[in-house]
Design a protein around this motif. Structure first.
Motif, PDB file in Angstrom:
ATOM      1  N   LEU A 110     -53.429  33.918 -74.504  1.00 16.35           N
ATOM      2  CA  LEU A 110     -53.198  33.506 -73.121  1.00 16.35           C
ATOM      3  C   LEU A 110     -52.549  34.633 -72.315  1.00 16.35           C
ATOM      4  CD1 LEU A 110     -53.688  30.930 -71.524  1.00 16.35           C
ATOM      5  CD2 LEU A 110     -51.345  30.230 -72.051  1.00 16.35           C
ATOM      6  N   ALA A 111     -51.598  35.313 -72.937  1.00 14.25           N
ATOM      7  CA  ALA A 111     -50.932  36.434 -72.261  1.00 14.25           C
ATOM      8  C   ALA A 111     -51.923  37.556 -71.970  1.00 14.25           C
ATOM      9  CB  ALA A 111     -49.787  36.953 -73.121  1.00 14.25           C
ATOM     10  N   CYS A 112     -52.817  37.834 -72.918  1.00 14.92           N
ATOM     11  CA  CYS A 112     -53.834  38.865 -72.710  1.00 14.92           C
ATOM     12  C   CYS A 112     -54.746  38.492 -71.544  1.00 14.92           C
ATOM     13  CB  CYS A 112     -54.647  39.055 -73.990  1.00 14.92           C
ATOM     14  SG  CYS A 112     -55.939  40.309 -73.835  1.00 14.92           S
ATOM     15  N   ALA A 113     -55.141  37.212 -71.479  1.00 19.36           N
ATOM     16  CA  ALA A 113     -56.006  36.746 -70.388  1.00 19.36           C
ATOM     17  C   ALA A 113     -55.299  36.897 -69.041  1.00 19.36           C
ATOM     18  CB  ALA A 113     -56.401  35.291 -70.628  1.00 19.36           C
ATOM     19  N   CYS A 114     -54.018  36.527 -68.987  1.00 20.35           N
ATOM     20  CA  CYS A 114     -53.254  36.637 -67.743  1.00 20.35           C
ATOM     21  C   CYS A 114     -53.100  38.087 -67.302  1.00 20.35           C
ATOM     22  CB  CYS A 114     -51.875  35.997 -67.913  1.00 20.35           C
ATOM     23  SG  CYS A 114     -51.897  34.209 -68.062  1.00 20.35           S
ATOM     24  N   HIS A 115     -52.721  38.953 -68.246  1.00 21.31           N
ATOM     25  CA  HIS A 115     -52.533  40.369 -67.943  1.00 21.31           C
ATOM     26  C   HIS A 115     -53.840  40.999 -67.478  1.00 21.31           C
ATOM     27  CE1 HIS A 115     -51.789  44.679 -68.731  1.00 21.31           C
ATOM     28  NE2 HIS A 115     -50.516  44.388 -68.536  1.00 21.31           N
TER      29      HIS A 115
END
Length: 308
Positions: free
Chosen positions: A128-133
């Motif tokens: 999820l963090a990768c998608a947001c970044h």
């Protein structure tokens, strides 16, 4: 009416040595035209490298300033300063963090231990963090190409290098920890992640909405537009009721929520330093608005409603 031709003398701003003398210059030419004429005499000093002033300690002239509209006589003296090598800044600053983060997410060899190469985390917050970044920087790239109207198409090379080092280093630092095999998920689990994600998405949408609103304001009035931004029908722009630079407010909000979502110290530090820099920018813009517009809303603060 007769058209009086002008003479333009360009001096080195530091040594006062004459660099160029332009004769029979028409009064309706722009500073951009003067720079192009100067460039013919100095091939290495392309227009983007040139900074021209009417006073050595005065303000730089803009490319769209018209000669006859400036406080000059029939003979004009301008002072030149070399801005140094320039580099086109479309995408330069943001494309690095996008790919650097993905290197850590996919755990390419030699970042972590060899047995962790090309493995993936079992924690959903990591994906999820990768998608947001990734979405954040893709949004930045889209805005750079299609939304923002920059007064200069290039920036000094040293400025670009400094900016890239800042963004790329922080991206590598926070990506290293978030994607580390020993990374532990947030203390309050899915509830913490989901609430932070919701705030992140809202702030990203708000940031984009403000950039579009500012772009539309410039498009309506052109480069000489003398209006201050106001709220529109888009609810995300209603933050203009309270702050002068809601794009910075939303930007800080997005990174603060990303910090909570990942519970990662490097992200929190990146957010903190970003807040300091954006507060400086917002203060400058706020003071410019209040100085120029007598009817500027008194309720507005630079970046944080009712506080800062």
């Amino acid at each position: 009416a007769p058209c009086f031709l002008l003479q333009v003398e360009v001096l080195d701003g530091r040594t006062r040595q004459q660099l160029c003398f332009l004769d029979k210059v028409e009064p309706h030419v722009t500073i951009g035209d003067i720079k192009r004429l100067f460039h013919k005499s100095y091939q290495q000093l392309y227009p983007a490298r040139q900074d021209l002033k009417l006073d050595p300690k005065g303000k730089s002239l803009k490319d769209d300033d018209v000669l006859q509209n400036l406080p000059v006589g029939t003979t004009t003296t301008m002072y030149f300063r070399d801005l140094g090598p320039q580099i086109g800044w479309t995408m330069v600053r943001y494309i690095g963090p996008l790919f650097i983060y993905l290197l850590f997410y996919f755990r390419v060899p030699y970042i972590y231990s060899q047995q962790d190469a090309f493995t993936s985390s079992s924690n959903s917050v990591v994906t999820l963090a990768c998608a947001c970044h990734t979405c954040h920087y893709i949004k930045r790239l889209i805005e750079t190409v299609f939304v923002h109207r920059f007064s200069h198409g290039t920036v000094p090379l040293r400025t670009t290098v400094r900016s890239c080092v800042y963004y790329w280093t922080f991206s590598a630092w926070l990506a290293f920890y978030i994607n580390h095999p020993l990374y532990t998920p947030p203390s309050y689990g899915d509830m913490q992640v989901n609430y932070a994600l919701a705030i992140f998405v809202l702030c990203e949408a708000g940031n984009f909405s403000i950039h579009v609103a500012l772009n539309n304001l410039k498009a309506e009035g052109g480069p000489k537009c003398r209006k201050f931004p106001r709220p529109t029908k888009n609810p995300f722009t209603w933050l203009f009721f309270l702050v002068s630079c809601p794009n910075y407010t939303y930007e800080v909000g997005a990174w603060a929520s990303f910090s909570v979502m990942t519970q990662c110290l490097p992200v929190a530090l990146f957010t903190f330093f970003g807040l300091i820099q954006m507060t400086i920018w917002a203060n400058g813009k706020h003071k410019a608005y209040t100085r120029e517009f007598k009817d500027y809303p008194h309720l507005r603060m630079p970046i944080i409603p009712l506080l800062l």
